[in-house]
Design a protein around this motif. Structure first.
Motif, PDB file in Angstrom:
ATOM      1  N   GLY A   1       0.792  -1.220   0.000  1.00  0.00           N
ATOM      2  CA  GLY A   1       0.000   0.000   0.000  1.00  0.00           C
ATOM      3  C   GLY A   1       0.823   1.267   0.000  1.00  0.00           C
ATOM      4  N   GLY A   2       2.138   1.132   0.165  1.00  0.00           N
ATOM      5  CA  GLY A   2       3.020   2.302   0.109  1.00  0.00           C
ATOM      6  C   GLY A   2       3.189   2.797  -1.313  1.00  0.00           C
ATOM      7  N   PHE A   3       3.795   3.971  -1.469  1.00  0.00           N
ATOM      8  CA  PHE A   3       3.959   4.513  -2.825  1.00  0.00           C
ATOM      9  C   PHE A   3       5.399   4.928  -3.082  1.00  0.00           C
ATOM     10  CE2 PHE A   3       3.014   8.311  -0.303  1.00  0.00           C
ATOM     11  CZ  PHE A   3       3.885   9.260  -0.810  1.00  0.00           C
ATOM     12  N   LEU A   4       5.750   4.870  -4.363  1.00  0.00           N
ATOM     13  CA  LEU A   4       7.043   5.335  -4.864  1.00  0.00           C
ATOM     14  C   LEU A   4       6.781   6.488  -5.808  1.00  0.00           C
ATOM     15  CD1 LEU A   4      10.110   5.138  -5.438  1.00  0.00           C
ATOM     16  CD2 LEU A   4       9.593   3.327  -7.095  1.00  0.00           C
ATOM     17  N   ALA A   5       7.414   7.631  -5.561  1.00  0.00           N
ATOM     18  CA  ALA A   5       7.234   8.826  -6.395  1.00  0.00           C
ATOM     19  C   ALA A   5       8.596   9.281  -6.899  1.00  0.00           C
ATOM     20  CB  ALA A   5       6.563   9.939  -5.594  1.00  0.00           C
ATOM     21  N   LEU A   6       8.660   9.591  -8.201  1.00  0.00           N
ATOM     22  CA  LEU A   6       9.926   9.890  -8.860  1.00  0.00           C
ATOM     23  C   LEU A   6       9.835  11.139  -9.715  1.00  0.00           C
ATOM     24  CD1 LEU A   6      10.622   6.295 -10.255  1.00  0.00           C
ATOM     25  CD2 LEU A   6      11.575   7.279  -8.150  1.00  0.00           C
TER      26      LEU A   6
END
Length: 285
Positions: A239-244
């Motif tokens: 449920g976590g997110f990765l933002a780039l």
């Protein structure tokens, strides 16, 4: 010398040196030396500066005429309402990267609220801007900033102390995730993404002064994402997110990298102030 004369002389000097917005930069330098805000510079044009002030202004403008970034000369940059120290140890925090930080703050509050503890990793932290900016605006965030550069991490630690966030933000030297421990609710990264062959065509402020390690993304500009994304998949909680952050032309390849892990969903891109695709995020399944 009168303030009005100094502004005119140094503004014209920087314009002759082909410095973009040379007069404006001269005013910023004069403001920093005199302690007068830029509005007051126009109101108090008859103030007489000391010889020491004139000499310092001349030295700093000479550095700007050599196209050294204004932020390095002044030693400060505003980012997400924080005043950060900046110098050649790390990339200058960009205004558009604030959008990435603000997205993370919004997503954290949406997904986790404002009370549940949230663990954030800022990979390729540089000056620490994203880790510090996000932690400052989301009081339930504890952040770790990782970078391979010792020099950048020293600057990041100085900024952490400057912002009074030592109790919630820490830093670790690591080649991507090699020395990073733990699982995270969110990972954000503004890694080196400029193709090697493009760097020499950049403005001299960038190519000649900012650390190449923080700019050079290899032949295609996407090499670091090919390592970062699958490693991040193993360090994100469900449920976590990765933002780039990336270049607009890189997102098709980056989306395929997300898909290839089989670990992410809800991939999306969003734009910077100019309307160009600049950021992406995806959720850990």
């Amino acid at each position: 010398m009168r303030l009005e004369e100094v502004i005119k002389r140094q503004g014209e000097y920087l314009e002759r040196a082909a410095v973009p917005e040379g007069r404006t930069d001269a005013e910023w330098i004069i403001s920093a030396v005199t302690g007068l805000g830029r509005v007051r510079l126009r109101l108090e044009k008859d103030v007489v500066l000391t010889q020491e002030q004139c000499d310092k202004i001349e030295r700093l403008c000479a550095r700007r005429a050599q196209r050294e970034p204004l932020q390095y000369i002044l030693g400060t940059q505003s980012f997400m309402s924080l005043e950060l120290h900046t110098d050649a140890r790390a990339l200058i925090p960009r205004p558009e990267t604030e959008l990435l930080g603000e997205y993370c703050v919004q997503e954290i509050k949406r997904a986790y609220g404002e009370k549940r503890p949230v663990l954030l990793l800022d990979m390729c932290t540089g000056s620490g801007a994203l880790a510090l900016g996000i932690a400052a605006q989301a009081g339930n965030v504890r952040a770790v900033g990782a970078d391979i550069s010792r020099e950048a991490l020293t600057l990041a630690a100085e900024n952490c102390a400057l912002c009074g966030l030592e109790d919630r933000v820490s830093f670790v030297r690591s080649d991507l995730f090699s020395s990073v421990d733990g699982q995270y609710d969110a990972i954000v990264s503004n890694p080196p993404y400029i193709p090697s062959k493009v760097i020499l065509s950049l403005e001299p402020e960038v190519r000649s002064y900012e650390p190449k390690l923080a700019l050079d993304g290899g032949e295609t500009g996407t090499e670091i994402y090919a390592r970062l994304i699958p490693q991040a998949a193993q360090r994100l909680k469900e449920g976590g997110f990765l933002a780039l952050e990336a270049e607009e032309f890189e997102f098709d390849a980056i989306e395929r990298m997300f898909d290839d892990t089989g670990c992410f969903e809800n991939f999306r891109t969003f734009c910077d102030y100019s309307g160009q695709k600049r950021f992406c995020s995806a959720k850990r399944k």
